[in-house]
Write an enzyme that holds these catalytic residues in place. Structure first.
Site, PDB file in Angstrom:
ATOM      1  N   LYS A  78      66.022  60.470 -22.514  1.00 33.30           N
ATOM      2  CA  LYS A  78      66.386  59.270 -21.389  1.00 33.30           C
ATOM      3  C   LYS A  78      66.654  57.774 -22.164  1.00 33.30           C
ATOM      4  CE  LYS A  78      65.413  59.148 -17.036  1.00 33.30           C
ATOM      5  NZ  LYS A  78      64.781  59.338 -15.888  1.00 33.30           N
ATOM      6  N   ASP A 135      63.355  61.207  -4.816  1.00 33.01           N
ATOM      7  CA  ASP A 135      64.832  61.534  -5.040  1.00 33.01           C
ATOM      8  C   ASP A 135      65.512  63.105  -5.894  1.00 33.01           C
ATOM      9  OD1 ASP A 135      67.869  60.573  -5.456  1.00 33.01           O
ATOM     10  OD2 ASP A 135      67.703  60.148  -7.432  1.00 33.01           O
TER      11      ASP A 135
END
Length: 140
Positions: free
Chosen positions: A10, A102
């Site tokens: 990532k 989130d």
């Protein structure tokens, strides 16, 4: 196994050191649970100085895509199993004073079609920190 491990990378553009350190801390605190994506370490792209998180690879894609493709095929016991794993992962986060901030079906991954892996701790925070401004929420 041949000793090799598939990982996910990532790439993170570090806008502030504080946010970057926060994400690293959350991954390291939370990744000890079977339903939280594993955090293996950090590297740096020497070409553009981007930081790269080395994470566990979940081979089943997102929960959203899995449910879109397979909802009618899944038994209720399978759906319940997925929901219970999500609850266990959230319990683990909360027991470590972490609020994800989130959580949605694109941040919930599947591994081997039946194991939930919660990911993306970019705006997670410790529950003892001040609250997150609602203007900072993504993924809606």
């Amino acid at each position: 196994m041949n000793g090799k491990r598939t990982v996910a990378l990532k790439s993170i553009v570090v806008t502030t050191t504080e946010l970057f350190v926060n994400e690293l801390n959350q991954y390291s605190r939370a990744s000890s649970h079977e339903n939280i994506i594993g955090f293996y370490g950090i590297s740096q792209d020497s070409k553009n100085n981007e930081c790269i998180l080395v994470l566990e690879y979940a081979n089943g894609g997102t929960l959203r895509d899995h449910l879109k493709s397979n909802f009618e095929k899944l038994e209720w016991s399978d759906k319940l199993n997925l929901a219970l794993q999500i609850v266990k992962a959230i319990e683990h986060l909360h027991s470590n004073d972490i609020i994800h901030g989130d959580l949605h079906s694109k941040n919930i991954l599947l591994h081997d079609e039946d194991t939930i892996k919660i990911s993306d701790f970019g705006i997670s925070r410790l529950s003892t920190e001040s609250s997150i401004d609602s203007k900072m929420l993504w993924g809606q």
